[in-house]
Write a protein that holds these residues in place. Structure first.
Motif, PDB file in Angstrom:
ATOM      1  N   MET A 315      36.813  45.218  32.823  1.00 16.50           N
ATOM      2  CA  MET A 315      36.513  43.871  33.304  1.00 16.50           C
ATOM      3  C   MET A 315      37.696  42.921  33.197  1.00 16.50           C
ATOM      4  O   MET A 315      37.845  42.019  34.020  1.00 16.50           O
ATOM      5  N   CYS A 316      38.525  43.069  32.183  1.00 20.11           N
ATOM      6  CA  CYS A 316      39.713  42.226  31.992  1.00 20.11           C
ATOM      7  C   CYS A 316      40.884  43.180  31.767  1.00 20.11           C
ATOM      8  O   CYS A 316      41.278  43.434  30.626  1.00 20.11           O
ATOM      9  N   ALA A 317      41.448  43.708  32.848  1.00 19.90           N
ATOM     10  CA  ALA A 317      42.306  44.887  32.767  1.00 19.90           C
ATOM     11  C   ALA A 317      43.771  44.578  32.497  1.00 19.90           C
ATOM     12  O   ALA A 317      44.459  45.396  31.878  1.00 19.90           O
ATOM     13  N   ALA A 318      44.296  43.461  32.993  1.00 14.13           N
ATOM     14  CA  ALA A 318      45.731  43.199  32.867  1.00 14.13           C
ATOM     15  C   ALA A 318      46.135  43.117  31.393  1.00 14.13           C
ATOM     16  O   ALA A 318      45.352  42.634  30.563  1.00 14.13           O
ATOM     17  N   PRO A 319      47.344  43.621  31.046  1.00 18.80           N
ATOM     18  CA  PRO A 319      48.419  44.134  31.901  1.00 18.80           C
ATOM     19  C   PRO A 319      48.272  45.584  32.353  1.00 18.80           C
ATOM     20  O   PRO A 319      49.041  46.042  33.176  1.00 18.80           O
ATOM     21  N   GLY A 320      47.322  46.361  31.826  1.00 15.75           N
ATOM     22  CA  GLY A 320      47.029  47.658  32.399  1.00 15.75           C
ATOM     23  C   GLY A 320      47.244  48.869  31.527  1.00 15.75           C
ATOM     24  O   GLY A 320      47.032  49.991  31.984  1.00 15.75           O
ATOM     25  N   SER A 321      47.630  48.717  30.270  1.00 19.40           N
ATOM     26  CA  SER A 321      47.860  49.879  29.413  1.00 19.40           C
ATOM     27  C   SER A 321      46.550  50.612  29.109  1.00 19.40           C
ATOM     28  O   SER A 321      46.506  51.855  29.121  1.00 19.40           O
ATOM     29  N   LYS A 322      45.484  49.860  28.847  1.00 14.36           N
ATOM     30  CA  LYS A 322      44.182  50.497  28.599  1.00 14.36           C
ATOM     31  C   LYS A 322      43.654  51.158  29.866  1.00 14.36           C
ATOM     32  O   LYS A 322      43.017  52.215  29.808  1.00 14.36           O
ATOM     33  N   THR A 323      43.906  50.531  31.029  1.00 19.22           N
ATOM     34  CA  THR A 323      43.450  51.111  32.292  1.00 19.22           C
ATOM     35  C   THR A 323      44.126  52.448  32.552  1.00 19.22           C
ATOM     36  O   THR A 323      43.478  53.401  33.001  1.00 19.22           O
ATOM     37  N   CYS A 324      45.427  52.527  32.275  1.00 23.90           N
ATOM     38  CA  CYS A 324      46.138  53.808  32.429  1.00 23.90           C
ATOM     39  C   CYS A 324      45.521  54.879  31.533  1.00 23.90           C
ATOM     40  O   CYS A 324      45.364  56.040  31.946  1.00 23.90           O
ATOM     41  N   GLN A 325      45.157  54.508  30.338  1.00 25.39           N
ATOM     42  CA  GLN A 325      44.550  55.460  29.412  1.00 25.39           C
ATOM     43  C   GLN A 325      43.184  55.928  29.919  1.00 25.39           C
ATOM     44  O   GLN A 325      42.827  57.107  29.774  1.00 25.39           O
ATOM     45  N   LEU A 326      42.419  55.020  30.541  1.00 19.96           N
ATOM     46  CA  LEU A 326      41.112  55.393  31.086  1.00 19.96           C
ATOM     47  C   LEU A 326      41.260  56.317  32.301  1.00 19.96           C
ATOM     48  O   LEU A 326      40.477  57.252  32.481  1.00 19.96           O
ATOM     49  N   TYR A 351      36.517  57.624  38.770  1.00 21.57           N
ATOM     50  CA  TYR A 351      37.368  56.520  39.213  1.00 21.57           C
ATOM     51  C   TYR A 351      37.264  55.373  38.208  1.00 21.57           C
ATOM     52  O   TYR A 351      36.330  55.305  37.394  1.00 21.57           O
ATOM     53  N   VAL A 352      38.233  54.479  38.286  1.00 21.42           N
ATOM     54  CA  VAL A 352      38.299  53.296  37.423  1.00 21.42           C
ATOM     55  C   VAL A 352      38.464  52.073  38.299  1.00 21.42           C
ATOM     56  O   VAL A 352      39.357  52.035  39.160  1.00 21.42           O
ATOM     57  N   VAL A 353      37.613  51.073  38.102  1.00 22.64           N
ATOM     58  CA  VAL A 353      37.745  49.778  38.761  1.00 22.64           C
ATOM     59  C   VAL A 353      38.387  48.825  37.761  1.00 22.64           C
ATOM     60  O   VAL A 353      37.798  48.513  36.719  1.00 22.64           O
ATOM     61  N   ALA A 354      39.610  48.397  38.058  1.00 18.47           N
ATOM     62  CA  ALA A 354      40.369  47.504  37.179  1.00 18.47           C
ATOM     63  C   ALA A 354      40.284  46.085  37.729  1.00 18.47           C
ATOM     64  O   ALA A 354      40.771  45.819  38.844  1.00 18.47           O
ATOM     65  N   ASN A 355      39.687  45.183  36.980  1.00 13.91           N
ATOM     66  CA  ASN A 355      39.468  43.815  37.436  1.00 13.91           C
ATOM     67  C   ASN A 355      40.177  42.825  36.516  1.00 13.91           C
ATOM     68  O   ASN A 355      40.262  43.038  35.297  1.00 13.91           O
ATOM     69  N   ASP A 356      40.689  41.753  37.112  1.00 11.69           N
ATOM     70  CA  ASP A 356      41.237  40.644  36.329  1.00 11.69           C
ATOM     71  C   ASP A 356      41.048  39.359  37.113  1.00 11.69           C
ATOM     72  O   ASP A 356      41.232  39.334  38.346  1.00 11.69           O
ATOM     73  N   ALA A 357      40.692  38.294  36.420  1.00 16.05           N
ATOM     74  CA  ALA A 357      40.382  37.024  37.085  1.00 16.05           C
ATOM     75  C   ALA A 357      41.626  36.345  37.634  1.00 16.05           C
ATOM     76  O   ALA A 357      41.558  35.610  38.622  1.00 16.05           O
ATOM     77  N   ASP A 358      42.785  36.572  37.014  1.00 16.42           N
ATOM     78  CA  ASP A 358      44.027  35.925  37.429  1.00 16.42           C
ATOM     79  C   ASP A 358      44.702  36.793  38.487  1.00 16.42           C
ATOM     80  O   ASP A 358      44.985  37.968  38.266  1.00 16.42           O
ATOM     81  N   GLU A 359      44.999  36.205  39.655  1.00 17.02           N
ATOM     82  CA  GLU A 359      45.602  36.970  40.740  1.00 17.02           C
ATOM     83  C   GLU A 359      47.017  37.441  40.386  1.00 17.02           C
ATOM     84  O   GLU A 359      47.414  38.558  40.719  1.00 17.02           O
ATOM     85  N   LYS A 360      47.775  36.591  39.709  1.00 14.18           N
ATOM     86  CA  LYS A 360      49.136  36.988  39.336  1.00 14.18           C
ATOM     87  C   LYS A 360      49.117  38.157  38.361  1.00 14.18           C
ATOM     88  O   LYS A 360      49.920  39.088  38.464  1.00 14.18           O
ATOM     89  N   ARG A 361      48.194  38.127  37.412  1.00 15.65           N
ATOM     90  CA  ARG A 361      48.082  39.242  36.477  1.00 15.65           C
ATOM     91  C   ARG A 361      47.552  40.490  37.179  1.00 15.65           C
ATOM     92  O   ARG A 361      47.866  41.614  36.786  1.00 15.65           O
ATOM     93  N   ALA A 362      46.744  40.298  38.218  1.00 14.20           N
ATOM     94  CA  ALA A 362      46.273  41.450  38.987  1.00 14.20           C
ATOM     95  C   ALA A 362      47.428  42.128  39.721  1.00 14.20           C
ATOM     96  O   ALA A 362      47.472  43.362  39.817  1.00 14.20           O
ATOM     97  N   TYR A 363      48.374  41.344  40.246  1.00 21.96           N
ATOM     98  CA  TYR A 363      49.552  41.935  40.871  1.00 21.96           C
ATOM     99  C   TYR A 363      50.392  42.694  39.844  1.00 21.96           C
ATOM    100  O   TYR A 363      50.936  43.765  40.135  1.00 21.96           O
ATOM    101  N   MET A 364      50.516  42.142  38.645  1.00 26.64           N
ATOM    102  CA  MET A 364      51.213  42.850  37.579  1.00 26.64           C
ATOM    103  C   MET A 364      50.485  44.140  37.214  1.00 26.64           C
ATOM    104  O   MET A 364      51.107  45.160  36.908  1.00 26.64           O
ATOM    105  N   LEU A 365      49.165  44.103  37.289  1.00 22.49           N
ATOM    106  CA  LEU A 365      48.362  45.292  37.032  1.00 22.49           C
ATOM    107  C   LEU A 365      48.641  46.378  38.077  1.00 22.49           C
ATOM    108  O   LEU A 365      48.753  47.561  37.744  1.00 22.49           O
TER     109      LEU A 365
END
Length: 629
Positions: A315-326, A351-365
């Protein structure tokens, strides 16, 4: 003027081929002077010479620079050392009972502290950990094929599988970091020597010559450290660091994939002795074979227990280290049987759905996940509180309710658990941030529970130690769900993880308005020596004026009985507002740097400190003021 000149050049009347350059420049000069005033005649604004005509002078600048260099520095010619202490932080966590339990090595469990000495020891251990630098850690990708994974682990053992000797350069005057002053105070034999900080004026030169002689000739050896002070040069320490420590719960089968180094990220990046290891890590990270990630950040995906082929929401994925692990857990290619033998599917089932409320952090993700090169990732950007519910309305309240097998809610928090890598929290920590974030955290967690399938897991995690952001949110989740959610303890299936048990009860406190950062800053600004001198001068001038013109006239009293009810109510509200505005910041005797812990750990002594520092405790909800509810 430049824009006007460009416009003039573009006019056809001034740009014929027969017009000479000299004539063109003359017409441009006349035209620009006519259209705009000369810049030299305009008044100067901004800077130190506001409203003045003082021109810039190289000679004057050199004189000013030399005058500044002659002034002695207040900090002894070096940088200011940050004091890793905050009175409110330490007093609050002492009151809520963070130091009431200790880890017993024999039973491998947390047991209550029996006396004040054990609480003091636990508090010292806590502060030592909080003030030490966070070691660097990383993990190897578990989704790699067996051959590549084995080669990466073999190369890793060549770098960190044995002890390494590194050279560390120390600052000259920083005693807190073991600099030159600390080394000279201890002497060549490692014993503490007393050096008078305030030297007598007659002995200054002799003391300085003695210290210079020691720094030029002495070489200090203490255990595995060798210190070589060089005259008019840096102080170098040769230190032997331990091999990388494996992280047992980051594994694939019997192969351990997580490692924690004995040095921090800054040392790893800047130390020349560790340059081969740093270059190897950069190459492997760019290839997607290794992910540099903090040890505590690896825990939530392991607790989530995601399996291959599952659907997971971060739900709050950025910066993405946990998402990579998932993705490594669920995005593998499954093997299916066929007529010609076993073969792998072309696409992963999970599959993994990575979400973040901040658009800039989503681009970093997106940038972080690109190196994974996996088709099992979907990046979205929406508020986690209102993440869309994708299942049918008819499924609500049934066993088919929910969309994802696993949901990770790593919610925004005050982040006081990251104080080792964010030292600025020592200066700006306050309890109001935790109270303000509680509704947001609860809302995200509730939406995550709504999106989880029946029988699935939802993991709630923060980077904070505050019970208002952890136990309080989980308790409200269990209360609201009314039996739909069950609390599970994952420590039994995580080998090597030492974690405290959660609190079943905790204290609810708040800070007063007069203890906010702005109130403290305003109080310090109004009560510094310069402002106090102005205030004293103003009072003297007012006394002289009163003596010259006579005492001030007293205002006539107004009969309250003649006022209407509305006017009386307005006056009462105004008086309350004035009283509220007159709440001033009062400094506490316990607000010292560094903070001095209490001698006794009884409740009265701890309450006295928190009350003096501006905390107010509520025993029940009925005691909470309406404006704070």
């Amino acid at each position: 003027n430049l824009e006007r000149a460009i416009g003039i050049i573009s006019q056809p009347s001034l740009t014929p081929a027969s017009l000479s350059d000299c004539r063109l420049r003359q017409q441009l000069k006349q035209r620009t002077q006519f259209q705009s005033p000369c810049v030299e005649n305009m008044p100067r604004r901004g800077g130190k010479n506001k409203g003045g005509n003082k021109k810039w002078s190289r000679k004057r600048k050199v004189e000013e620079r030399s005058a500044k260099s002659d002034k002695p520095r207040t900090n002894g010619g070096g940088y200011y050392t940050i004091i890793n202490s905050n009175a409110k932080f330490e007093a609050y966590y002492s009151l809520v009972g963070l130091h009431n339990n200790r880890y017993d090595e024999e039973s491998k469990k947390f047991v209550p502290c029996a006396n004040d000495a054990e609480k003091h020891a636990e508090r010292d251990l806590f502060m030592t950990s909080m003030t030490s630098i966070l070691p660097a850690s990383f993990r190897v990708d578990r989704s790699l094929d067996a051959t590549t994974q084995k080669n990466v682990l073999d190369e890793l053992q060549e770098f960190v599988g044995k002890e390494m000797e590194v050279e560390i350069e120390l600052p000259k005057r920083s005693e807190a970091f073991g600099g030159m002053k600390n080394i000279l105070d201890k002497g060549t034999d490692g014993e503490e020597k007393k050096v008078d900080g305030a030297m007598d004026e007659n002995k200054d030169d002799a003391k300085k010559e003695e210290c210079d002689a020691k720094s030029a000739d002495a070489t200090t050896e203490t255990g595995d450290e060798t210190t070589t002070p060089i005259d008019d040069g840096p102080t170098i320490i040769k230190k032997t660091i331990a091999p990388a420590k494996p992280i047992p719960f980051i594994s694939s089968g019997e192969t351990i994939l997580g490692y924690q180094l004995s040095v921090d990220r800054r040392t790893l990046r800047r130390n020349k002795s560790l340059e081969p290891l740093h270059e190897w890590l950069k190459i492997q990270t760019d290839c997607g074979h290794v992910t540099r990630q903090e040890t505590v950040s690896m825990i939530p995906p392991v607790v989530l227990d995601a399996k291959e082929g599952m659907s997971v929401l971060d739900m709050c994925a950025a910066p993405g280290s946990k998402t990579c692990q998932l993705v490594e857990h669920v995005g593998g290619f499954s093997t299916v049987a066929s007529e010609g033998g076993e073969k792998k599917d072309l696409e992963p089932k999970g599959y993994v759905v990575a979400n973040d409320a901040d658009e800039k952090r989503a681009y970093m993700l997106v940038h972080q996940l690109r190196r994974m090169n996996s088709p099992a990732i979907f990046v979205t950007s929406c508020d986690g509180q209102f993440f869309p519910i994708l299942d049918e309305k008819s499924d609500k309240g049934t066993e088919r309710e929910g969309t994802f097998d696993r949901v990770l809610a790593d919610v925004p928090c005050s982040g006081d658990g990251t104080i080792r890598k964010n030292p600025g929290i020592w200066r700006h920590w306050n309890h109001l941030g935790s109270l303000a974030l509680h509704p947001l955290q609860l809302s995200i967690a509730l939406r995550g529970a709504r999106l989880t399938k029946v029988g699935g897991y939802v993991v709630y995690s923060t980077c904070s130690m505050n019970p208002m952001e952890n136990e309080s949110v989980v308790a409200e989740l269990l209360r609201v769900s009314d039996g739909s959610l069950v609390l599970e303890d994952p420590r039994e299936r995580m080998e090597g993880l030492i974690a405290r048990p959660g609190w079943a009860s905790w204290r609810v406190l708040r800070e007063g308005q007069n203890r906010t950062r702005k109130a403290m800053k305003d109080w310090k600004k109004k009560n510094n020596s310069k402002m106090m001198a102005k205030k004293k001068k103003f009072d003297e001038m007012r006394e002289e004026a009163d003596g010259h013109y006579g005492p001030a006239k007293k205002e006539a009293k107004v009969d309250d009985t003649s006022k209407d009810g509305d006017e009386k109510r307005k006056d009462e509200d105004q008086n309350k507002k004035v009283e509220k505005e007159e709440e001033k910041f009062v400094p506490s005797l316990f607000d010292t740097k560094p903070y001095i812990p209490p001698v006794t750990w009884d409740e009265a002594a701890l309450n006295e400190r928190t009350t003096s520092l501006g905390f107010h405790e509520y025993k029940s909800y009925d005691e909470v003021e309406p404006e704070w509810r």
